[in-house]
Structures are given as structure tokens and as C-alpha cells.
Design a protein around this motif. Structure first.
Motif, PDB file in Angstrom:
ATOM      1  N   PRO A 135      -4.003   0.163  -3.189  1.00  0.00           N
ATOM      2  CA  PRO A 135      -4.474   0.653  -1.976  1.00  0.00           C
ATOM      3  C   PRO A 135      -3.533   1.946  -1.398  1.00  0.00           C
ATOM      4  CG  PRO A 135      -3.896  -1.744  -1.775  1.00  0.00           C
ATOM      5  CD  PRO A 135      -3.434  -1.190  -3.201  1.00  0.00           C
ATOM      6  N   VAL A 136      -4.099   3.345  -1.037  1.00  0.00           N
ATOM      7  CA  VAL A 136      -3.600   4.198  -0.647  1.00  0.00           C
ATOM      8  C   VAL A 136      -4.011   4.741   0.765  1.00  0.00           C
ATOM      9  CG1 VAL A 136      -2.866   6.552  -1.241  1.00  0.00           C
ATOM     10  CG2 VAL A 136      -3.396   4.909  -3.224  1.00  0.00           C
ATOM     11  N   LEU A 137      -2.998   4.706   1.575  1.00  0.00           N
ATOM     12  CA  LEU A 137      -3.486   5.240   2.870  1.00  0.00           C
ATOM     13  C   LEU A 137      -3.015   7.040   2.791  1.00  0.00           C
ATOM     14  CD1 LEU A 137      -2.340   3.622   6.302  1.00  0.00           C
ATOM     15  CD2 LEU A 137      -2.747   6.253   6.099  1.00  0.00           C
ATOM     16  N   PRO A 138      -4.145   7.652   2.811  1.00  0.00           N
ATOM     17  CA  PRO A 138      -4.149   9.156   2.395  1.00  0.00           C
ATOM     18  C   PRO A 138      -3.182   9.876   3.281  1.00  0.00           C
ATOM     19  CG  PRO A 138      -6.166   8.509   2.043  1.00  0.00           C
ATOM     20  CD  PRO A 138      -5.518   7.253   2.733  1.00  0.00           C
ATOM     21  N   LEU A 139      -2.173  11.011   2.388  1.00  0.00           N
ATOM     22  CA  LEU A 139      -1.439  11.740   3.555  1.00  0.00           C
ATOM     23  C   LEU A 139      -1.194  12.973   2.401  1.00  0.00           C
ATOM     24  CD1 LEU A 139       0.520  12.547   5.482  1.00  0.00           C
ATOM     25  CD2 LEU A 139       2.305  11.257   4.568  1.00  0.00           C
TER      26      LEU A 139
ATOM     27  N   ILE B 259      -7.657   3.467   1.824  1.00  0.00           N
ATOM     28  CA  ILE B 259      -7.749   2.676   3.053  1.00  0.00           C
ATOM     29  C   ILE B 259      -7.473   3.372   4.189  1.00  0.00           C
ATOM     30  CG2 ILE B 259      -7.258   0.620   1.898  1.00  0.00           C
ATOM     31  CD1 ILE B 259      -4.374   0.694   2.899  1.00  0.00           C
ATOM     32  N   GLU B 260      -7.967   3.115   5.453  1.00  0.00           N
ATOM     33  CA  GLU B 260      -7.758   3.626   6.801  1.00  0.00           C
ATOM     34  C   GLU B 260      -6.475   3.049   7.394  1.00  0.00           C
ATOM     35  OE1 GLU B 260     -11.486   3.671   8.583  1.00  0.00           O
ATOM     36  OE2 GLU B 260     -12.003   5.368   7.374  1.00  0.00           O
ATOM     37  N   ARG B 261      -5.963   1.624   7.228  1.00  0.00           N
ATOM     38  CA  ARG B 261      -5.281   0.866   7.855  1.00  0.00           C
ATOM     39  C   ARG B 261      -4.667   0.161   6.989  1.00  0.00           C
ATOM     40  NH1 ARG B 261     -10.476  -0.276   9.433  1.00  0.00           N
ATOM     41  NH2 ARG B 261     -11.185  -2.617   9.205  1.00  0.00           N
ATOM     42  N   PRO B 262      -3.511  -0.481   7.503  1.00  0.00           N
ATOM     43  CA  PRO B 262      -2.790  -1.543   6.646  1.00  0.00           C
ATOM     44  C   PRO B 262      -3.558  -2.853   6.106  1.00  0.00           C
ATOM     45  CG  PRO B 262      -1.086  -0.642   7.957  1.00  0.00           C
ATOM     46  CD  PRO B 262      -2.515  -0.239   8.589  1.00  0.00           C
ATOM     47  N   GLU B 263      -4.333  -3.352   7.071  1.00  0.00           N
ATOM     48  CA  GLU B 263      -5.031  -4.506   7.158  1.00  0.00           C
ATOM     49  C   GLU B 263      -6.023  -4.573   6.045  1.00  0.00           C
ATOM     50  OE1 GLU B 263      -3.065  -3.945  10.975  1.00  0.00           O
ATOM     51  OE2 GLU B 263      -4.595  -2.753   9.900  1.00  0.00           O
ATOM     52  N   GLN B 264      -6.451  -3.329   5.405  1.00  0.00           N
ATOM     53  CA  GLN B 264      -7.403  -3.346   4.396  1.00  0.00           C
ATOM     54  C   GLN B 264      -6.491  -3.532   3.293  1.00  0.00           C
ATOM     55  OE1 GLN B 264      -8.848   0.358   5.686  1.00  0.00           O
ATOM     56  NE2 GLN B 264     -10.681  -0.371   6.118  1.00  0.00           N
TER      57      GLN B 264
ATOM     58  N   PHE C 135       0.771  -1.322  -0.130  1.00  0.00           N
ATOM     59  CA  PHE C 135       0.198   0.005  -0.057  1.00  0.00           C
ATOM     60  C   PHE C 135       0.768   1.268   0.071  1.00  0.00           C
ATOM     61  CE2 PHE C 135       0.863  -1.102   4.487  1.00  0.00           C
ATOM     62  CZ  PHE C 135       1.050   0.067   4.980  1.00  0.00           C
ATOM     63  N   LEU C 136       0.274   2.139  -0.659  1.00  0.00           N
ATOM     64  CA  LEU C 136       1.159   3.523  -0.742  1.00  0.00           C
ATOM     65  C   LEU C 136       0.716   4.655   0.319  1.00  0.00           C
ATOM     66  CD1 LEU C 136       3.153   5.486  -2.450  1.00  0.00           C
ATOM     67  CD2 LEU C 136       0.949   6.226  -3.521  1.00  0.00           C
ATOM     68  N   ILE C 137       1.747   5.112   1.027  1.00  0.00           N
ATOM     69  CA  ILE C 137       1.290   6.361   1.910  1.00  0.00           C
ATOM     70  C   ILE C 137       1.893   7.468   1.047  1.00  0.00           C
ATOM     71  CG2 ILE C 137       1.929   7.245   3.991  1.00  0.00           C
ATOM     72  CD1 ILE C 137       2.893   4.774   5.089  1.00  0.00           C
ATOM     73  N   GLY C 138       0.812   8.269   0.848  1.00  0.00           N
ATOM     74  CA  GLY C 138       1.053   9.428   0.220  1.00  0.00           C
ATOM     75  C   GLY C 138      -0.360  10.137  -0.429  1.00  0.00           C
TER      76      GLY C 138
END
Length: 328
Positions: A67-71, A52-57, A36-39
Motif C-alpha cells: 500500500p502506497v499513499l502517494p506523495l 491508497i487514499e487513507r491508512p484504513e485501506q 503503508f508507505l508514504i512516498g
């Protein structure tokens, strides 16, 4: 046991990180490894994304969307144009990725390239990724930079200094310390039960019995002896000009080199597009593409994702070896 997803940082938003990230996802979406990307999702217009809200997703979303964990960035990113206002987000992505890995929620960290000048201008106190990661996830030993491609692993004992400074700063203690870190990492992260190391000489012909300089006699050879005394299978100092032939490479698992180009030239000659930067001596797995931000081609669809794909696959393999070792 299902592997944990890898945390991929966005890196410099004006560089090629966004486009190689999408290309890498397209290349591995069917067989993995899952990441997953943090960005900032705005870096990836038109790409299939799953916020996504958490890595488990990440695993459930991965086959159909990245999958992107928004930042969020402070300013819109323009390919090829650096903006120091975005430096805090770049740093935060690294911090978040490390935190997930340390908490056992990510199998490892893969970092897209950063632009050190921008981070420095924003007050970043570290020379680069390696030193920052050592602060975030160190184990009490100096982190070690390894460059790897199929058939070759190398470690430069001195890194980003002039050749004159490299010769002046090279010490027996530095070679021994890095040799010990490398041997342990080969066992833990690469599944090599009895690592074989070689140590390159500093001078041509490894000094040729002191006629081309005494550093190999007075600095390098004592380090080899000290490593051997600690039970490590190691040879050297050996002439660097014959150390990287196919026949020679088959006899060792990693070469300790005395300065930057002595290590990087053979790796980049063998596999310019598939080399991987690995940080050893951390409490987590960390890999990175073996190239920079490539601002000159960013946004033009010309970037090759090969090194990022290799970094993702190597991180997944390293995480698997660590998990197997922990289970054993």
C-alpha cells in the motif's frame, strides 16, 4: 482488536529506502505487521503497488500489494544522486506519518533513512529525525535515542559530538532525565513492569576510584543515586568493558552509556543487520533502521532489509503494548 497499520516514510529517495521497503513488504506480507508507505510510487518500478487514499485501506491491500499513499517528488530520483529539490517531500512524508499516528489512524511511525545534508541545504533546521519528531510529537521531555537488538538495549546520553565534547557536556541532570524517560518507556512500550537499568562509567574501569578521572564519582554516581531515590532499579557506574558480555546483559533491560560509540559498538557488533533505532519520550511510537542511506549501493539490489524488518516488528510490538496499557 485489529492492530492499526504502521506508517512508513520514504526517506531519502536516492538511497536504499525504496529497495528495502519492497524487500521488507515481501518478507512480512503474509504474517504482518501491516504497513503503508508514504512516498512517490515512481520510486518502486515493477513492484506490486496498491495506491491508497487513507491508512484504513492498507490492511485489505497488504497481502497482495504494497500500500502506497502517494506523495510526489519534485524531481525524478536517481539512485546514489542527491537532489535537494526533493527535500520538501521527504519532510512532508515524516509530517504526514506523525499526523496519522497522533490521530490514531496509524499504530506508529517507521522512518526510512534520511540524508541530513540534503535536508539542511534545503533549510531543514533540525540536526536529525529525533529532534524533528520531538517537535512534532513531543511530550514535554527531551526525546531519547535508544538502539536495540535481540538481547540488548542501549541509550547514549551524549550522541553526535566529539569524545572531548561528550566528556565536557556530560551532566548528572542529563543522565537522570534520560534514565527516567527510559524507565517509563520500558514499562509503556516494552511491557517491562519493573525495568532494570545499568549506567556505564565514562572512564576506563568506571574511573577506578578517581585514579582515572573523577567524572564517574562527581557526575555519574550522583545520577545513579538520584534515579534510585525515585524508585528505579539501577546500578552503576559500571566498567563498560565488561558491561556487554552475555552474562552481564542478562542482568538488565537497558544500559545508559555516556557517549555514542560506547553504546553503538556493542549493538552493531551483536547484530549489525538487525539493529533498530527507537525514539523514546514521544506521544507516538517511532522506530527506524539502524543504518544510513547507503548511497554507494543504492539501486544495485545489494541492500539488506533486515534492520527495516526489525524496526517494523518492534514498532508493532510497541504499539501493541501501548494499546494494552491504555485498555487496562
Amino acid at each position: 482488536m485489529t492492530p492499526l497499520p504502521l506508517a512508513l516514510t520514504m526517506g531519502e529517495p536516492a538511497g536504499i529506502g525504496p529497495e528495502i521497503t519492497i524487500a521488507a513488504w515481501r518478507a512480512v506480507r503474509a504474517a504482518g505487521p501491516v504497513f503503508f508507505l508514504i512516498g512517490d510510487p515512481a520510486l518502486l518500478p515493477g513492484a506490486p503497488l496498491a495506491l491508497i487514499e487513507r491508512p484504513e485501506q492498507a490492511a485489505d491491500a497488504f497481502p497482495e500489494a504494497l500500500p502506497v499513499l502517494p506523495l510526489s517528488l519534485a524531481a525524478p530520483a536517481v539512485p546514489g544522486r542527491l537532489d535537494p529539490r526533493n527535500a520538501p517531500a521527504v519532510i512532508a512524508a515524516i509530517e504526514q506519518a506523525v499526523a496519522f499516528a497522533r490521530a490514531g489512524r496509524a499504530g506508529g511511525v517507521v522512518t526510512n533513512p534520511i540524508q541530513k545534508s540534503v535536508l539542511t541545504a534545503a533549510g531543514f533546521p533540525h540536526p536529525g529525525h529525533t529532534e524533528f519528531l520531538g517537535e512534532l510529537a513531543g511530550t514535554g521531555v527531551p526525546p531519547v535515542m535508544m538502539l536495540a537488538c535481540p538481547g540488548l538495549r542501549v541509550v547514549p546520553v551524549t550522541i553526535h559530538v566529539s569524545l572531548k565534547r561528550a566528556a565536557a557536556e556530560l551532566t548528572t541532570a542529563a543522565i537522570v532525565t534520560q534514565g527516567l524517560v527510559v524507565a517509563e518507556a520500558l514499562r509503556r512500550d516494552f511491557g517491562i513492569a519493573a525495568p532494570r537499568l545499568v549506567v556505564a562509567g565514562l572512564n576506563p574501569h568506571a574511573g577506578e576510584d578517581g585514579t582515572m578521572g573523577r567524572e564517574d564519582i562527581e557526575i555519574v554516581a550522583p545520577a545513579v543515586a538520584a534515579l534510585r531515590a525515585q524508585g528505579i532499579a539501577v546500578r552503576g557506574p559500571l566498567p563498560a568493558d565488561t558491561l556487554f558480555t552475555p552474562r552481564a546483559r542478562a542482568t538488565y533491560d537497558c544500559a545508559l552509556c555516556m557517549y555514542h560509540d560506547q553504546a553503538l559498538i556493542p549493538v552493531k557488533t551483536l547484530d549489525m543487520d538487525g539493529g533498530v533505532n527507537v525514539t523514546l519520550g514521544l506521544s507516538i511510537v517511532r522506530t527506524s533502521p539502524d543504518h544510513g542511506t547507503a548511497l554507494d549501493i543504492a539501486g544495485n539490489g545489494l541492500a539488506d532489509p533486515g534492520s527495516l524488518i526489525a524496526a517494523l516488528r518492534m514498532a508493532a510490538d510497541m504499539a501493541r503494548h501501548r494499546a494494552e496499557g491504555a485498555a487496562a
